[in-house]
Write a protein that holds these residues in place. Structure first.
Motif, mmCIF file in Angstrom:
data_model
loop_
_atom_site.group_PDB
_atom_site.id
_atom_site.type_symbol
_atom_site.label_atom_id
_atom_site.label_comp_id
_atom_site.label_asym_id
_atom_site.label_seq_id
_atom_site.Cartn_x
_atom_site.Cartn_y
_atom_site.Cartn_z
ATOM 1 N N LYS A 1 -11.942 -7.474 -6.793
ATOM 2 C CA LYS A 1 -12.247 -8.511 -5.413
ATOM 3 C C LYS A 1 -11.758 -8.333 -3.936
ATOM 4 O O LYS A 1 -12.315 -9.444 -3.127
ATOM 5 N N VAL A 2 -11.411 -7.068 -3.654
ATOM 6 C CA VAL A 2 -11.323 -6.727 -2.619
ATOM 7 C C VAL A 2 -12.721 -6.380 -1.646
ATOM 8 O O VAL A 2 -13.638 -7.197 -2.393
ATOM 9 N N VAL A 3 -12.999 -7.443 -0.434
ATOM 10 C CA VAL A 3 -14.052 -7.660 0.576
ATOM 11 C C VAL A 3 -13.000 -7.100 2.118
ATOM 12 O O VAL A 3 -12.641 -7.656 2.370
ATOM 13 N N TYR B 1 -11.364 1.629 1.726
ATOM 14 C CA TYR B 1 -9.857 2.068 0.359
ATOM 15 C C TYR B 1 -10.913 3.132 0.519
ATOM 16 O O TYR B 1 -11.754 3.659 0.013
ATOM 17 N N ASN B 2 -10.465 4.194 -0.522
ATOM 18 C CA ASN B 2 -10.320 5.018 -1.811
ATOM 19 C C ASN B 2 -9.800 5.473 -2.565
ATOM 20 O O ASN B 2 -8.790 5.379 -2.760
ATOM 21 N N GLY C 1 -13.127 -5.880 5.728
ATOM 22 C CA GLY C 1 -13.330 -7.139 7.301
ATOM 23 C C GLY C 1 -12.861 -8.264 6.602
ATOM 24 O O GLY C 1 -12.932 -8.662 7.696
ATOM 25 N N THR C 2 -12.613 -8.528 5.471
ATOM 26 C CA THR C 2 -11.563 -10.023 5.032
ATOM 27 C C THR C 2 -10.481 -10.654 3.819
ATOM 28 O O THR C 2 -9.498 -10.985 4.420
ATOM 29 N N THR C 3 -9.781 -8.946 3.228
ATOM 30 C CA THR C 3 -8.895 -9.110 1.924
ATOM 31 C C THR C 3 -8.007 -8.752 2.996
ATOM 32 O O THR C 3 -7.920 -7.916 3.663
ATOM 33 N N SER C 4 -7.145 -9.542 3.103
ATOM 34 C CA SER C 4 -5.880 -9.203 3.661
ATOM 35 C C SER C 4 -5.121 -9.391 2.719
ATOM 36 O O SER C 4 -4.455 -8.573 1.817
ATOM 37 N N GLN C 5 -3.642 -7.796 3.874
ATOM 38 C CA GLN C 5 -2.497 -7.302 2.772
ATOM 39 C C GLN C 5 -1.605 -8.108 2.302
ATOM 40 O O GLN C 5 -1.822 -7.478 1.138
ATOM 41 N N ALA C 6 -1.498 -9.637 2.198
ATOM 42 C CA ALA C 6 -0.994 -10.351 1.672
ATOM 43 C C ALA C 6 -1.649 -10.579 0.278
ATOM 44 O O ALA C 6 -1.396 -10.396 -1.026
ATOM 45 N N GLU C 7 -3.112 -10.724 0.068
ATOM 46 C CA GLU C 7 -3.981 -10.334 -1.013
ATOM 47 C C GLU C 7 -3.970 -9.290 -2.130
ATOM 48 O O GLU C 7 -3.396 -9.585 -3.528
ATOM 49 N N VAL C 8 -3.804 -8.439 -1.125
ATOM 50 C CA VAL C 8 -3.848 -7.199 -2.100
ATOM 51 C C VAL C 8 -2.811 -6.626 -2.484
ATOM 52 O O VAL C 8 -2.058 -6.405 -3.389
ATOM 53 N N ARG C 9 -1.053 -7.162 -1.858
ATOM 54 C CA ARG C 9 -0.027 -6.816 -2.290
ATOM 55 C C ARG C 9 0.173 -8.122 -3.557
ATOM 56 O O ARG C 9 0.864 -7.932 -4.855
ATOM 57 N N SER C 10 -0.618 -9.513 -3.497
ATOM 58 C CA SER C 10 -0.484 -10.283 -5.074
ATOM 59 C C SER C 10 -1.159 -9.824 -5.745
ATOM 60 O O SER C 10 -0.977 -10.320 -7.018
ATOM 61 N N TRP C 11 -1.667 -8.751 -5.751
ATOM 62 C CA TRP C 11 -2.522 -8.686 -6.576
ATOM 63 C C TRP C 11 -2.263 -6.959 -6.988
ATOM 64 O O TRP C 11 -2.446 -7.048 -8.716
#
Length: 113
Positions: free
Chosen positions: A38-40, A106-107, A42-52
């Protein structure tokens, strides 16, 4: 006195046996494969990560070699039993965000099987 010592010994033995089979669980489990799909960068936001993934286990600041300061979220998970630590599932995920809250990298780490 002898009966009291014997009872104490039995109780301690049972307690130690129970502890050695005790399961433990640290952090919240997460799917690394689903995240990486899912992650991109330069595009994916903190809010998206938190929702996942939900709230991170810890947060901090990472200073890059060029002096850039990036917010870093860490997720970790461990699960197993005290009697079989070699069978413990361990994994961690570190995500770096720019000042706008966008994923910059990320790693992750998981033990080799």
């Amino acid at each position: 006195m002898k009966a009291t010592l014997r009872t104490l010994f039995i109780c301690l033995s049972l307690l130690l046996a129970a502890c050695s089979a005790t399961a433990f669980h640290v952090g919240n489990n997460f799917d690394l494969q689903a995240f990486s799909n899912k992650v991109v960068r330069g595009t994916t936001s903190q809010a998206e990560v938190r929702s996942w993934l939900g709230a991170p286990s810890s947060t901090g600041v990472r200073v890059e070699t060029d002096g850039a300061r990036l917010e870093e979220w860490t997720y970790y998970f461990a699960s197993g039993t005290l009697s079989n630590l070699s069978g413990t599932e361990l994994k961690s995920l570190q995500i770096k965000y720019d000042p706008r809250g966008i994923v910059q990298g990320y790693n992750w780490s998981i033990p080799a099987h």
